[in-house]
Design an enzyme around this catalytic site. Structure first.
Site: not given
Ligand code: NG1
Length: 465
Positions: A182, A39, A135, A137-138, A37
């Protein structure tokens, strides 16, 4: 080109679409090693691409339709027409990730002067070995795969860094106020190394992992979807960070901080992380701030706070949390997590795996206590992992469920996996979530405990018939 196209997918593609596929696109998922969190707050992250991936066979169409099939039956086929503003499906529909990627490319094409009538659609068959809502990144993999399909069938070249930034913005189409980690790692990863990614502007540094250690991903099996109400849990966090940023910027305006800044990174770079933390502690205390308190401090009304800082992507407003905003905790997590990423890069360049492991452990504690994104199952899984020999164990990705990431010495991987299967899945999960455990008994653990090595980013292979 290292990707091998599976022939059974070609047969299925031809049968479904009546077309000959022209390209095979492979897009990896990712695991975030540290930097959670950070980015969207403009602070760095350190992910790597993994072997689990989205694979897509594609053929251009002569019309402007996009037609997508999925090898997983519950994801029913989706067809839509390219337009300047493609209307989304209902929230949570898998087709929205395809629309997000295509919309990102179409918007850019129209802005660069291309005529709508000259933009082609495509037919595609999608197959994924990435667990959804875990988590890993699919969702971003599917967004990027769809964008690459749209670029490829139109014969458009692209710059990977620019595309990563475009796709981070494009994915907000699905309503999540995420950052750019991601899409960047998915497009820019190189086999063999993790990436340190800095944002605004995007910058990449390749980081070598300690050779004698393995990255082991364990799926808690608690689903972490980002649809409907669950999405609010995620979106609340960037909103709280925005509010904390506005209040801090006001407090520090006499110390050279511009009051119009929107990201925590902009405050940190004006002072130093430690100074900002000290000021935040004095200013916020440990109490939750109410919306009215924020308004009073900023000299605006509570409605203006909602309008300026609490807007969601669909135009709705985040419901005011009755307990208020834990601003110090949010700021403290983000700033210390950014520091932990910098310290991790140093530890890894010095080959100090144990120090990196400590930083991963501290990251988990901060995600749990300050950012509120852990859950009992993740905490249990992290505890089991450490007792099973992981030198570092933490939740990874957005949180609220999904996976943990663990750093394990290669000599201990086998016993680590056995212990985790025995104690977490056979112990905790079986006892507390028997319905989640029963599926695993038949499916086995290959999909839930994954030993990973850093992979190459997305690849496109022309299929010359
Ligand atoms: P995931 O784990 O893919 O849901 C999300 C956000 C990232 C980042 C992370 C926490 C999207 C596409 N991805 O990732 O940008 O904030 O949470 O580090 O929103």
């Amino acid at each position: 080109m290292s990707c091998v196209m599976p022939s059974h997918l070609v047969a299925q593609f031809k049968e479904l679409t009546g077309l000959e596929p022209t390209h095979y696109i492979r897009v990896p998922g990712r695991v975030n090693l540290i930097g959670e969190h950070t980015d969207y707050n403009g602070l760095p992250v350190m992910p790597m691409a993994i072997e689990r991936q989205v694979r897509l066979l594609v053929a251009p169409r002569t019309d402007q339709r996009v037609e997508v099939y999925n090898t997983v039956k519950r994801y029913e086929p989706r067809t839509f027409t390219i337009s300047p503003q493609i209307a989304p499906y209902a929230t949570g529909d898998w087709g929205n990730y395809v629309k997000a990627g295509v919309q990102g490319i179409v918007t850019e094409a129209l802005e660069s002067g291309k005529a709508l009538n000259d933009i082609r659609g495509f037919s595609a068959l999608i197959d994924s070995s990435l667990p959804a809502a875990a988590g890993l990144s699919s969702s971003s993999a599917l967004v990027v795969a769809s964008a690459l399909a749209e670029l490829t069938v139109n014969g458009w070249s692209f710059d990977r860094e620019k595309l990563a930034e475009q796709m981070a913005a494009a994915e907000q189409y699905v309503g999540t106020m995420g950052g750019g980690m991601d899409q960047a790692v998915i497009l820019l990863a190189q086999a063999g190394s993790a990436l340190k990614i800095d944002f605004f502007p995007l910058r990449i540094t390749h980081v070598n992992l300690p050779p004698a250690y393995r990255v082991v991903i364990c799926n808690s099996m608690i689903r972490a979807p980002k649809t409907a109400e669950a999405r609010l849990l995620y979106n609340r966090l960037p909103i709280e960070c925005r509010i904390a940023t506005a209040v801090l910027a006001r407090a520090l305006s006499d110390r050279g901080v511009d009051q119009s800044v929107v990201r925590i990174s902009e405050i940190v770079s004006a002072l130093s992380p430690d100074q900002v933390l000290e000021e935040a502690e004095k200013l916020f205390g440990d109490a939750h701030w109410t919306q009215q308190q924020v308004a009073d401090y900023l000299g605006i009304t509570s409605q203006e706070v909602a309008a300026r800082y609490m807007r969601l992507i669909d135009g709705a407003t985040l419901p005011t949390p009755p307990e208020g905003f834990p601003l110090l905790r949010r700021i403290r997590h983000v700033i210390t997590e950014g520091q932990r990423v910098e310290k991790s890069v140093k530890a890894l360049s010095a080959g100090d795996a144990l120090r990196f492991g400590e930083l991963m452990n501290a990251s988990h504690a901060s995600c749990r206590d300050d950012y509120g994104i852990s859950c009992p199952a993740l905490d249990e899984l992290v505890g089991v992992a450490r007792s099973a020999g992981a030198v570092g164990a933490r939740l990874t990705g957005a949180g609220f469920g999904g996976c943990t990431v663990n750093l394990v010495h290669e000599d201990k991987v086998e016993s680590f996996v056995e212990t985790v299967i025995d104690r977490y899945y056979g112990g905790y999960l079986k006892k507390n979530h028997p319905e989640l455990y029963s599926g695993l008994q038949t499916r086995g653990f290959d999909d839930v405990v994954i030993v990973g090595a850093p992979q190459q980013g997305a690849e496109i292979q022309p299929l010359n018939s």
